[in-house]
Design an enzyme around this catalytic site. Structure first.
Site, short mmCIF file in Angstrom:
data_model
loop_
_atom_site.label_atom_id
_atom_site.label_comp_id
_atom_site.label_asym_id
_atom_site.label_seq_id
_atom_site.Cartn_x
_atom_site.Cartn_y
_atom_site.Cartn_z
N ARG A 172 4.88 -10.65 4.81
CA ARG A 172 6.00 -10.30 3.94
C ARG A 172 6.11 -11.35 2.84
O ARG A 172 5.71 -12.50 3.02
CB ARG A 172 7.31 -10.21 4.72
CG ARG A 172 7.72 -11.49 5.40
CD ARG A 172 8.93 -11.31 6.31
NE ARG A 172 9.33 -12.58 6.90
CZ ARG A 172 10.18 -13.42 6.36
NH1 ARG A 172 10.73 -13.12 5.19
NH2 ARG A 172 10.52 -14.55 6.95
N ARG A 176 14.14 -11.91 -3.86
CA ARG A 176 15.60 -11.77 -3.95
C ARG A 176 16.00 -11.41 -5.37
O ARG A 176 15.55 -12.05 -6.32
CB ARG A 176 16.29 -13.08 -3.57
CG ARG A 176 16.08 -13.50 -2.13
CD ARG A 176 16.79 -14.82 -1.87
NE ARG A 176 16.49 -15.33 -0.55
CZ ARG A 176 16.67 -16.59 -0.19
NH1 ARG A 176 17.13 -17.46 -1.07
NH2 ARG A 176 16.37 -16.99 1.03
N TYR A 348 1.84 -20.68 15.62
CA TYR A 348 2.70 -21.42 14.72
C TYR A 348 4.16 -21.17 15.09
O TYR A 348 4.63 -20.04 15.06
CB TYR A 348 2.47 -21.05 13.25
CG TYR A 348 3.31 -21.89 12.33
CD1 TYR A 348 2.92 -23.18 12.01
CD2 TYR A 348 4.52 -21.42 11.83
CE1 TYR A 348 3.70 -23.99 11.20
CE2 TYR A 348 5.31 -22.21 11.02
CZ TYR A 348 4.90 -23.49 10.71
OH TYR A 348 5.68 -24.30 9.93
N ASP A 350 8.29 -22.36 14.55
CA ASP A 350 9.34 -23.18 13.95
C ASP A 350 10.00 -23.98 15.06
O ASP A 350 9.89 -23.65 16.25
CB ASP A 350 10.38 -22.29 13.25
CG ASP A 350 9.86 -21.72 11.93
OD1 ASP A 350 9.04 -22.40 11.28
OD2 ASP A 350 10.27 -20.60 11.56
#
Length: 372
Positions: A172, A176, A348, A350
């Protein structure tokens, strides 16, 4: 009876959370760490009163109030908002892609007109079946945004031409149509006041930790003193690379102290031009709104991973995922070894995801141990 209930290999977030929670449950833990410091990649080094993120910037962000409250129970987090810039051939743009970015790029200030321009560029390329990362990105945001912000940065990051990279790397590309420079959409965001070492110290308070210990050099002796091993290192290394190496991208950090109060005015600037060898410059004092007389900057250079270098980003292509599957089948057969964290899971994560994973793992083990 063994001396320890758990030997935890690695003092990063997964290992530290696991050790803390198990110690609360009355278990005796020993944490060992190959490096000469605790904390894994969230470790901060103090330079002239500035907390330097030694292994790249770590901005904590989450939508999970439980996780936010958990980390704040060890150290108070500030209200830092990550709003990086992009530097393309000397021009500065706001990130992530928002109305500020589009006005800087096209001098268009109307959201409807921006949407129209992006749609026209996408239709002009007419990519109906993207074959690679370049196709995928252009089919999502058009040629201008791709060429200025994505192409050079991505090719530096992965060390490959965008046409040679698989399309799934870009799942993605958030666009904005508001004037909002907050990089993350999460409700909670910040940096520990005083640095991440305070978080790790809080988690490991009262727990035996030995730094400078290489699990693989003392493996036979170490497994004799514990009931179970929690391994947070590289999964393929645990099995002596018997099915080959899992591949990564690595990073080289060039830290520099400057005798001036403010170098770039922002915590992070991404350099999206392929001719600049580093991907970004971090100025660490801005994470904690520092007022020190000097400043520390870090240039971040992506590089190929080789045996012995730090592993940062897993290369989740078909070959590596097939190889991972072989190792994971071995790992599932282990009765006394628990694998967790980004290296052991070749994933991966966070920071909030690592913490959630460790808490979940602890819960499952406690439930299994108390079953009749």
């Amino acid at each position: 009876m063994k001396k320890y209930d758990f030997l935890i290999v690695g003092s990063g977030l997964f290992g530290s959370v696991f050790a803390h929670e198990m110690t609360k449950m009355g278990k005796k833990c020993l944490v060992i760490e190959k490096r000469d410091h605790k904390g894994g990649n969230v470790y901060c080094e103090s330079v002239e009163g500035i907390n330097v993120h030694k292994y790249g910037p770590h901005i904590f962000h989450t939508n999970d109030k439980g996780i936010w409250d958990y980390v704040n129970s060890f150290v108070e987090f500030n209200n830092f908002i990550y709003s990086p810039l992009a530097n393309y051939q000397g021009q500065l743009f706001n990130l992530p892609f928002n109305m500020n970015t589009f006005y800087q790029l096209w001098k268009i200030g109307n959201p409807k007109e921006v949407e129209k321009k992006i749609k026209e560029q996408i239709e002009k390329e007419n990519i109906t079946a993207p074959q690679n990362l370049e196709d995928q990105a252009i089919s999502m945001v058009g040629a201008d945004i791709y060429n200025v912000f994505i192409k050079g940065y991505t090719e530096k990051q992965w060390g490959r031409k965008a046409k040679e990279l698989p399309k799934f790397i870009i799942k993605r590309l958030p666009v904005r149509f508001t004037y909002d420079n907050n990089y993350f959409n999460d409700t909670y965001q910040g940096i520990p006041i005083g640095g991440y070492n305070k978080l790790i110290d809080g988690l490991l308070d009262g727990i035996e930790v030995r730094t400078g210990v290489d699990f693989f050099k003392d493996r036979n002796e170490l497994i004799q003193i514990t009931d179970r091993v929690v391994f947070t290192g590289k999964l393929d290394e645990f099995y002596d690379y018997k099915f080959g190496h899992l591949q990564y991208r690595s990073l080289r950090f060039e830290h520099k102290y400057l005798n001036l109060p403010n170098y770039q005015g922002v915590a992070g600037i991404n350099f999206t031009d392929l001719n600049v060898p580093y991907t970004r410059i971090i100025e660490h004092k801005h994470f904690e709104f520092g007022k020190q007389k000097g400043t520390v900057i870090t240039k971040e250079y992506p590089q190929e991973w080789s045996l012995g270098s730090e592993a940062f980003y897993p290369i989740n292509d078909r070959m590596n995922m097939e190889r991972l599957g072989v190792y994971q089948r071995l790992a599932k057969k282990e009765e006394k070894v628990i694998f967790g964290g980004r290296l052991a899971e070749y994933k991966y994560y966070d920071m909030h995801q690592v913490i959630a994973s460790a808490l979940s793992k602890v819960k499952k083990i406690i439930q299994a141990d108390t079953m009749p």
